[in-house]
Design a protein around this motif. Sequence first.
Motif, PDB file in Angstrom:
ATOM      1  N   VAL A 138       0.845  -1.191   0.000  1.00 18.26           N
ATOM      2  CA  VAL A 138       0.000   0.000   0.000  1.00 18.26           C
ATOM      3  C   VAL A 138       0.879   1.240   0.000  1.00 18.26           C
ATOM      4  O   VAL A 138       1.866   1.303   0.746  1.00 18.26           O
ATOM      5  CB  VAL A 138      -0.933   0.024   1.226  1.00 18.26           C
ATOM      6  N   ALA A 139       0.530   2.198  -0.833  1.00 19.22           N
ATOM      7  CA  ALA A 139       1.248   3.470  -0.893  1.00 19.22           C
ATOM      8  C   ALA A 139       0.381   4.562  -0.288  1.00 19.22           C
ATOM      9  O   ALA A 139      -0.779   4.715  -0.691  1.00 19.22           O
ATOM     10  CB  ALA A 139       1.578   3.810  -2.341  1.00 19.22           C
ATOM     11  N   LEU A 140       0.933   5.309   0.659  1.00 20.63           N
ATOM     12  CA  LEU A 140       0.205   6.430   1.255  1.00 20.63           C
ATOM     13  C   LEU A 140       0.272   7.598   0.288  1.00 20.63           C
ATOM     14  O   LEU A 140       0.955   8.596   0.508  1.00 20.63           O
ATOM     15  CB  LEU A 140       0.794   6.775   2.620  1.00 20.63           C
ATOM     16  N   SER A 141      -0.455   7.462  -0.792  1.00 20.36           N
ATOM     17  CA  SER A 141      -0.369   8.375  -1.918  1.00 20.36           C
ATOM     18  C   SER A 141      -1.752   8.577  -2.508  1.00 20.36           C
ATOM     19  O   SER A 141      -2.669   7.784  -2.267  1.00 20.36           O
ATOM     20  CB  SER A 141       0.569   7.783  -2.968  1.00 20.36           C
ATOM     21  N   THR A 142      -1.880   9.627  -3.296  1.00 22.31           N
ATOM     22  CA  THR A 142      -3.138   9.855  -4.003  1.00 22.31           C
ATOM     23  C   THR A 142      -3.204   9.059  -5.299  1.00 22.31           C
ATOM     24  O   THR A 142      -4.257   8.586  -5.700  1.00 22.31           O
ATOM     25  CB  THR A 142      -3.300  11.349  -4.310  1.00 22.31           C
ATOM     26  N   TYR A 143      -2.034   8.893  -5.926  1.00 21.50           N
ATOM     27  CA  TYR A 143      -2.007   8.303  -7.260  1.00 21.50           C
ATOM     28  C   TYR A 143      -1.313   6.943  -7.253  1.00 21.50           C
ATOM     29  O   TYR A 143      -0.566   6.603  -6.351  1.00 21.50           O
ATOM     30  CB  TYR A 143      -1.295   9.251  -8.224  1.00 21.50           C
ATOM     31  N   ILE A 144      -1.568   6.186  -8.329  1.00 20.97           N
ATOM     32  CA  ILE A 144      -0.909   4.889  -8.512  1.00 20.97           C
ATOM     33  C   ILE A 144       0.606   5.074  -8.517  1.00 20.97           C
ATOM     34  O   ILE A 144       1.130   6.032  -9.100  1.00 20.97           O
ATOM     35  CB  ILE A 144      -1.368   4.244  -9.828  1.00 20.97           C
ATOM     36  N   ARG A 145       1.303   4.148  -7.900  1.00 20.16           N
ATOM     37  CA  ARG A 145       2.771   4.132  -7.878  1.00 20.16           C
ATOM     38  C   ARG A 145       3.259   2.819  -8.457  1.00 20.16           C
ATOM     39  O   ARG A 145       2.622   1.786  -8.290  1.00 20.16           O
ATOM     40  CB  ARG A 145       3.289   4.285  -6.454  1.00 20.16           C
ATOM     41  N   ILE A 146       4.414   2.866  -9.123  1.00 19.64           N
ATOM     42  CA  ILE A 146       4.952   1.632  -9.696  1.00 19.64           C
ATOM     43  C   ILE A 146       6.351   1.300  -9.190  1.00 19.64           C
ATOM     44  O   ILE A 146       6.888   0.247  -9.514  1.00 19.64           O
ATOM     45  CB  ILE A 146       4.953   1.676 -11.240  1.00 19.64           C
ATOM     46  N   LEU A 147       6.936   2.165  -8.395  1.00 15.35           N
ATOM     47  CA  LEU A 147       8.256   1.901  -7.840  1.00 15.35           C
ATOM     48  C   LEU A 147       8.105   1.361  -6.419  1.00 15.35           C
ATOM     49  O   LEU A 147       7.357   1.927  -5.611  1.00 15.35           O
ATOM     50  CB  LEU A 147       9.104   3.160  -7.831  1.00 15.35           C
ATOM     51  N   SER A 148       8.852   0.315  -6.103  1.00 18.25           N
ATOM     52  CA  SER A 148       8.697  -0.300  -4.785  1.00 18.25           C
ATOM     53  C   SER A 148       9.040   0.668  -3.663  1.00 18.25           C
ATOM     54  O   SER A 148       8.435   0.612  -2.586  1.00 18.25           O
ATOM     55  CB  SER A 148       9.555  -1.556  -4.682  1.00 18.25           C
ATOM     56  N   ARG A 149       9.975   1.591  -3.918  1.00 16.47           N
ATOM     57  CA  ARG A 149      10.374   2.513  -2.858  1.00 16.47           C
ATOM     58  C   ARG A 149       9.278   3.512  -2.525  1.00 16.47           C
ATOM     59  O   ARG A 149       9.348   4.190  -1.488  1.00 16.47           O
ATOM     60  CB  ARG A 149      11.648   3.262  -3.239  1.00 16.47           C
ATOM     61  N   GLU A 150       8.255   3.588  -3.339  1.00 16.45           N
ATOM     62  CA  GLU A 150       7.152   4.523  -3.103  1.00 16.45           C
ATOM     63  C   GLU A 150       6.035   3.889  -2.291  1.00 16.45           C
ATOM     64  O   GLU A 150       5.028   4.541  -2.030  1.00 16.45           O
ATOM     65  CB  GLU A 150       6.604   5.029  -4.437  1.00 16.45           C
ATOM     66  N   TYR A 151       6.196   2.632  -1.924  1.00 17.90           N
ATOM     67  CA  TYR A 151       5.189   1.941  -1.131  1.00 17.90           C
ATOM     68  C   TYR A 151       5.604   1.920   0.331  1.00 17.90           C
ATOM     69  O   TYR A 151       6.779   1.763   0.655  1.00 17.90           O
ATOM     70  CB  TYR A 151       4.965   0.525  -1.668  1.00 17.90           C
ATOM     71  N   ASP A 152       4.614   2.041   1.193  1.00 19.19           N
ATOM     72  CA  ASP A 152       4.890   2.231   2.614  1.00 19.19           C
ATOM     73  C   ASP A 152       4.650   0.989   3.465  1.00 19.19           C
ATOM     74  O   ASP A 152       5.280   0.838   4.516  1.00 19.19           O
ATOM     75  CB  ASP A 152       4.012   3.380   3.140  1.00 19.19           C
TER      76      ASP A 152
END
Length: 124
Positions: free
Chosen positions: A98-112
């Motif tokens: 899960v990414a604490l983000s508004t938009y889709i993420r595709i990089l693993s480092r962007e996931y929390d």
Amino acid sequence: QVQLEESGGGLVQAGGSLRLSCAASGRTFSSYPMGWFRQAPGKEREFVAAISWSGGSTYYADSVKGRFAISRDNAKNTAYLQMNSLKPEDTAVYYCAVALSTYIRILSREYDYWGQGTQVTVSS
């Protein structure tokens, strides 16, 4: 905090199908995009698929496009990865995140937050 638990992995023959589930608890799961990644032995973790918080947008790695489908049921705090036409090269440990983000993420480092992973083995 978000706790994630994957299930549904196993051993399948090439050409077969599996559906992975990712059950979330804790922080509001439905507010964030989530993704599936995989890691094969000796290889780096790679992006597989991602879905927006509403489920209205999805994104796939080229290697799985047309074979895998990501979805989510926010009422059940669960996300899914339907995997069809499986190939031996799909063999890996699959993780949801899960990414604490508004938009889709595709990089693993962007996931929390990450689950512990579930093994998928495709035999030839």
